[in-house]
Design a protein around this motif. Sequence first.
Motif, short mmCIF file in Angstrom:
data_model
loop_
_atom_site.label_atom_id
_atom_site.label_comp_id
_atom_site.label_asym_id
_atom_site.label_seq_id
_atom_site.Cartn_x
_atom_site.Cartn_y
_atom_site.Cartn_z
N UNK A 47 0.82 -1.23 0.00
CA UNK A 47 0.00 0.00 0.00
C UNK A 47 0.84 1.27 0.00
N UNK A 48 1.92 1.28 0.77
CA UNK A 48 2.79 2.46 0.81
C UNK A 48 3.47 2.66 -0.54
N UNK A 49 3.93 1.57 -1.15
CA UNK A 49 4.57 1.66 -2.47
C UNK A 49 3.58 2.22 -3.49
N UNK A 50 2.33 1.76 -3.44
CA UNK A 50 1.33 2.23 -4.39
C UNK A 50 1.08 3.73 -4.23
N UNK A 51 0.92 4.20 -3.01
CA UNK A 51 0.66 5.63 -2.80
C UNK A 51 1.85 6.47 -3.24
N UNK A 52 3.06 5.97 -3.00
CA UNK A 52 4.27 6.69 -3.42
C UNK A 52 4.33 6.81 -4.94
N UNK A 53 4.05 5.71 -5.63
CA UNK A 53 4.18 5.70 -7.08
C UNK A 53 3.08 6.53 -7.74
N UNK A 54 1.90 6.58 -7.15
CA UNK A 54 0.86 7.46 -7.68
C UNK A 54 1.29 8.93 -7.62
N UNK B 243 2.57 0.52 -15.31
CA UNK B 243 2.55 -0.94 -15.20
C UNK B 243 2.67 -1.38 -13.74
N UNK B 244 3.53 -0.70 -12.98
CA UNK B 244 3.71 -1.08 -11.57
C UNK B 244 2.45 -0.78 -10.77
N UNK C 53 5.72 -6.92 -10.28
CA UNK C 53 6.49 -5.68 -10.13
C UNK C 53 7.96 -5.94 -10.47
N UNK C 54 8.48 -7.06 -9.97
CA UNK C 54 9.87 -7.41 -10.25
C UNK C 54 10.13 -7.61 -11.73
N UNK C 55 9.21 -8.26 -12.41
CA UNK C 55 9.41 -8.50 -13.84
C UNK C 55 9.23 -7.22 -14.67
N UNK C 56 8.35 -6.34 -14.22
CA UNK C 56 8.22 -5.04 -14.88
C UNK C 56 9.53 -4.27 -14.76
N UNK C 57 10.06 -4.25 -13.55
CA UNK C 57 11.34 -3.58 -13.34
C UNK C 57 12.43 -4.21 -14.19
N UNK D 48 10.87 2.80 -3.31
CA UNK D 48 9.52 2.24 -3.12
C UNK D 48 9.49 0.76 -3.46
N UNK D 49 10.13 0.38 -4.57
CA UNK D 49 10.13 -1.03 -4.96
C UNK D 49 11.10 -1.85 -4.11
N UNK D 50 12.18 -1.22 -3.66
CA UNK D 50 13.14 -1.94 -2.83
C UNK D 50 12.51 -2.38 -1.51
N UNK D 51 11.61 -1.56 -1.00
CA UNK D 51 10.93 -1.92 0.24
C UNK D 51 9.97 -3.09 0.07
N UNK D 52 9.68 -3.45 -1.17
CA UNK D 52 8.81 -4.60 -1.41
C UNK D 52 9.55 -5.93 -1.25
N UNK D 53 10.86 -5.88 -0.99
CA UNK D 53 11.67 -7.08 -0.80
C UNK D 53 11.81 -7.35 0.69
#
Length: 228
Positions: A112-119, A193-194, A206-210, A147-152
């Motif tokens: 959720x945090x990553x999504x709000x950041x990317x928006x 896409x993310x 998300x990883x494959x998009x990146x 934002x994506x790094x925190x998804x790991x």
Amino acid sequence: MSESATSENSRTRAPRGQVTDIYRTLRDRICLLRYPPGMLLGEHELAEEFTVSRTPVRQALQRLEYDGLTETRNGVGTMVTGVDPNAFRDIYAFRLRLSEMMGEFPAEDEAPHALSTILLLQDRLVALRGQRDMEAFWQLNHELHHATNRLIANLALRETHERYYFQASRIWYSVIEAFFEEQLADLASELNEIVGALRAGDIRAVGYIQRNHIAFGLHRVASAHAAV
């Protein structure tokens, strides 16, 4: 003759006293080429800038050396390393694999945090169109990475993902001006896409998009180096 860091006029506000903050500030300056290859980084001058003793500056420089961004030479001091054009393919190839591994260790509570950041990044990217502000564009990429790094969820993978992002960003930043408009379009596509993947709850996607967009970047960097 190597330049000295004493003339640094960056827009980055100097942090006061924290090793990690000093390290990040110096790392960003190196990646943005404000500190070009061969520039000497004097402990005394940096300690004065950050209003600290030389010990936290030395610790920050040691972390940069571990990252491969600086090297210490006897009788010379600490200087910014050069970008090896023969190594960039290995760095990018490794980043492709790291991105593919993101879905193996998903931090689902961070989505959720990553999504709000990317928006928010999408809105800022729209505002950037028509400008040619390289640093503002780099900052958008920088925040997307965090934002994506925190998804790991796996700490070792997250730290490695971070380290190689910054190694690659210095290579990428050195050639981006030649294809700035294309990179704006690519970033807009990647963000869209993310957002779709995060709304679907699919961190693996998300990883494959990146991964795919890193591959696009590799192609452009390789083309730029071939043209030199």
